[in-house]
Write an enzyme that holds these catalytic residues in place. Structure first.
Site: not given
Length: 639
Positions: A35, A305, A308
Site C-alpha cells: 500500500s 491513519d 500510512h
C-alpha cells in the site's frame, strides 16, 4: 498494509496518472510493493463518482482537501511512487485496477503494488502466472506477473521494490529466522529482475513499523520495531550476497531525521507525531489537526491513519528518491568543469597565436601577453543532463620565443575560478584550476601547424548538492581534487598569397583530454549523504572549419574562425556511488551525456597601441543545446 483500512466497495473512478514534467534517462517506471506504493488498484467509494479524472482511485494516504468526508468530491492525494514518476517524466498507472479501462479511460499500467500485499505476493506479481491479484468484496481481477508478460526487461527501465510491513502484521515475520524468509521473497524478486536484464532496481528498506500511531494504539510498538530491524538486517545481508546494481534506500533514517526536526518540514513539533493520526483508523485521531478536530490539517501530521503517511510525507519520500537518482546528473559534471576550463585556456592560446599569424618577433626574441577572461556555460535539461549555468573567471599568462625562422615555442599558464549552479534547487559546485601548456607553432608561406601539451590541477571546494525534501530544502557538502591532461594539434592552409591583407582557408584539428576526479563522501552522515567513487573521463574531439584573418589597416586586424567539432567519447558518464548511511551498498547510475557534436566560432580584434604593444579582444562560442561562450581582453608586447 491494506489490512489497516476498512474495506471499500467499487465505484466509477479513474486510476492515477501523474503529469509528465521532465525528461529522464529511464524508459519507464515499474513498481512492485504494497500500500505504500499502490497508485489506485482499488475503487474509491468515498470519492467522486464521476470517472475521467486522472487523480481518482483509492490510495493509502490523505485526501486532497483539508477534511475527510465521504463523497465530498475530494480524491486521494498521490503516493510517493506517483510523485517520483512525475518528476522523471514517466507514469505509474495501476497494473491491475479493478475498474477496467473501458470505464476509467486509463490502460493497465506498470505499478504492480497492491495494498495488503505480503512479500510472497509481491514476488508473485513479478514472476508468477496470474500473479498480480486485486480483490475486494465480490470483485476480483488478476494479471500475469511482470516477467511473464516481459521475459526480457528493457535495460533502461527503472524498477522499484518495497514490502515487508504486512508480513509483520500477519505474523509471517515473528523472529529473525522468519524475517530472513520474508526478506528472501523480495530478494528473489530482485534476482529474477536482474536475470531478465534489469540494470536499475531501487529497493526500499522498511520504515519502523513500530513507530506508528497503530504501533502506539495497539501496544505492539516494541515488537513491531524489533521485527522491522530483523527484516532490514536480513534484507541488507541478502542483497549484499546477491550483488548487482541495487539501489538501497534508507527511509528509516530519513523519517527519523524528519521526526527530529518537525518544524522544518511543516509538522507541528508540539505533537507526538508517532502517536496520532489524521483519520481514526487503528489509531488515535489528533484532537486539533485530525479530520474531526478543531482545525483539520493533514499537512501538520506525519500519519494519515495507523500506519500510512500523509501526503506531506509522501512528498518528502519522493523527493528523497529523486535526489538520489539525480545526484549523478550533477556530480558527473565535475570532470566537465575540468574539460571546460582547459578548453577555455586553449582557446585563449589559439586566439593569441591566430592574432600573431605572420607577425612574429625576431628570431631569438621573446613575446608575452596577459589576458583576463570571463566564460559562461549553459546546460539544458535532457535525459540525464541537468539544467544549469555557470561562470568562470580566468587569467592567462603566455610567453613565447621564436626559436627559428619558421618555429615559435612557448608556455602558457592559466588560473581559473569556476562555478556551476545546477538543478531546480540551485546546487553549487566550485572549482579552482591551475593549468600549464607548452606549445609550438610552425608557419611557412601558406601552411601553418601547431601542437600543445597541457597539464593541470583541479581543486573542487564547496561542492554543495541542494535538493527539496517536501517543503524543506537540504544541502549535502563535500570537497575533492582532480587532475587534467591534454594534447592537441591543428593544421591549416591559407588560400591567399602571404602578403595579402586577407588570409583565409580550411583547417583541421584534434584534441585529446583526460580528467581524473578523486572520489569523495558528503560530510553530514545523514540519510541523504552520498559517497561518490573516482571519476576518470576522456574526451577526443575532431574539428574541421575555416579561419579568417583580415588586416583592416596598419594597426588593426580582425580574426575569425568557425568549425564543427565531433566528440568521439560521447557515451553517458555513469557514476558509481552509495549512501554513506548504507555502507554495504554501492550502485551505478547514469550521469552526464556529452553532446556528440557542437559548432564553434570565434572573433578577435587586435590593435597596436605603440611599438611592440597591442590590445586584443576576443569572443568565442561553442554549443548546440548545451553551450558555452566567453570573452577575453589581453595586452601583448614583444620583449
Amino acid at each position: 498494509m491494506r489490512g489497516f483500512l476498512k474495506p471499500l466497495a467499487a465505484a466509477l473512478v479513474m486510476a492515477a496518472s501523474p503529469a509528465l514534467t521532465q525528461a529522464s534517462p529511464y524508459s519507464q517506471f515499474v513498481i512492485f510493493g504494497d500500500s505504500l506504493s499502490d497508485s489506485g488498484q482499488f475503487p474509491d467509494i468515498g470519492g467522486p463518482l464521476l470517472g475521467g479524472n486522472p487523480l481518482g482511485g483509492l490510495r493509502f494516504t490523505n485526501r486532497t482537501g483539508p477534511t475527510y468526508q465521504a463523497g465530498n468530491g475530494e480524491y486521494y492525494d498521490q503516493v510517493s511512487t506517483q510523485l517520483l514518476a512525475s518528476r522523471l517524466g514517466l507514469s505509474a498507472l495501476p497494473s491491475t485496477p479493478l475498474l477496467p479501462a473501458l470505464l476509467t479511460g486509463n490502460p493497465d499500467g506498470t505499478n504492480y503494488a497492491v495494498g495488503g500485499y505480503r512479500t510472497d505476493q509481491i514476488l508473485d506479481s513479478i514472476v508468477a502466472a496470474d500473479g498480480s491479484v486485486v480483490s475486494v468484496g465480490p470483485l476480483s481481477r488478476s494479471r500475469d506477473g511482470y516477467l511473464v508478460d516481459m521475459p526480457r526487461a528493457d535495460p533502461d527501465t527503472l524498477f522499484y521494490v518495497n514490502g515487508g510491513g504486512n508480513d509483520i502484521f500477519q505474523d509471517r515475520n515473528s523472529d529473525p529466522a522468519s524475517a530472513a524468509l520474508v526478506a528472501g521473497d523480495l530478494v528473489a524478486g530482485v534476482a529474477a529482475l536482474q536475470a531478465a536484464g534489469a540494470r536499475y532496481i531501487i529497493v526500499s528498506d522498511l520504515p519502523d513499523v513500530g513507530a506508528t500511531p497503530s504501533g502506539f494504539a495497539s501496544g505492539a510498538r516494541p515488537l513491531w520495531s524489533a521485527r522491522t530491524e530483523w527484516f532490514n538486517t536480513a534484507l541488507d545481508e541478502q542483497l549484499a550476497a546477491l550483488g548487482g546494481n541495487v539501489i538501497r534506500l534508507n527511509f528509516r533514517a530519513l523519517l527519523g531525521e524528519v521526526q527530529g526536526d518537525l518544524a522544518t518540514f511543516g509538522f507541528d513539533p508540539g505533537v507526538a507525531q508517532t502517536d496520532y493520526c489524521f483519520v481514526a483508523d487503528n489509531c488515535i485521531e489528533h484532537p486539533v489537526y485530525g479530520a474531526s478536530g478543531a482545525a483539520p490539517d493533514p499537512s501538520r501530521l506525519m500519519f494519515n491513519d495507523g500506519v500510512h503517511p500523509t501526503s506531506a510525507v509522501q512528498d518528502i519520500s519522493a523527493d528523497y528518491i529523486y535526489a538520489l537518482l539525480s545526484a549523478p546528473w550533477e556530480v558527473s559534471l565535475l570532470p566537465e568543469m575540468g574539460f571546460s576550463s582547459l578548453r577555455g585556456h586553449l582557446r585563449q592560446l589559439d586566439n593569441e597565436l591566430a592574432m600573431r599569424r605572420g607577425d612574429w618577433q625576431p628570431v631569438g626574441g621573446w613575446s608575452a601577453s596577459v589576458q583576463g577572461g570571463y566564460r559562461r556555460p549553459d546546460f539544458d535539461a535532457s535525459g540525464s543532463n541537468p539544467t544549469g549555468d555557470g561562470r568562470s573567471l580566468t587569467l592567462d599568462i603566455t610567453a613565447s620565443n621564436r626559436i627559428a625562422e619558421h618555429w615559435l615555442a612557448g608556455v602558457s599558464l592559466g588560473l581559473g575560478d569556476n562555478r556551476l549552479e545546477l538543478g531546480s534547487d540551485d546546487s553549487r559546485y566550485d572549482m579552482r584550476s591551475l593549468l600549464a601548456t607548452g606549445f609550438a607553432r610552425y608557419e611557412r608561406e601558406r601552411l601553418f601547424a601547431q601542437f600543445s601539451l597541457s597539464a593541470g590541477r583541479l581543486e573542487y571546494e564547496d561542492l554543495e548538492r541542494t535538493f527539496a525534501l517536501g517543503i524543506a530544502q537540504r544541502s549535502e557538502k563535500g570537497d575533492t581534487d582532480g587532475w587534467i591532461w591534454g594534447a592537441s594539434a591543428k593544421t591549416g592552409f591559407n588560400l591567399f598569397q602571404p602578403d595579402e591583407r586577407l588570409a583565409a582557408g580550411p583547417f583541421v584539428g584534434v584534441d585529446y583530454q583526460r580528467v581524473e576526479v578523486d572520489g569523495y563522501a558528503e560530510e553530514s552522515g545523514r540519510s541523504t549523504a552520498i559517497a561518490f567513487d573516482d571519476q576518470v573521463q576522456r574526451s577526443l574531439r575532431l574539428s574541421a572549419g575555416l579561419f579568417l584573418d583580415y588586416r583592416i589597416g596598419d594597426s588593426t586586424r580582425l580574426t575569425g574562425e568557425v568549425a564543427r567539432e565531433s566528440e568521439r567519447k560521447d557515451d553517458t558518464r555513469d557514476l558509481r556511488m552509495g549512501l554513506t548511511s548504507v555502507p554495504s551498498n554501492r550502485f551505478t547510475l547514469a550521469g552526464y551525456a556529452p553532446p556528440s557534436g557542437q559548432t564553434r566560432f570565434g572573433l578577435g580584434l587586435a590593435h597596436s597601441l605603440a611599438d611592440n604593444l597591442s590590445l586584443r579582444i576576443n569572443y568565442d562560442y561553442r554549443g548546440n543545446d548545451d553551450y558555452e561562450q566567453g570573452v577575453g581582453v589581453a595586452l601583448a608586447w614583444d620583449l
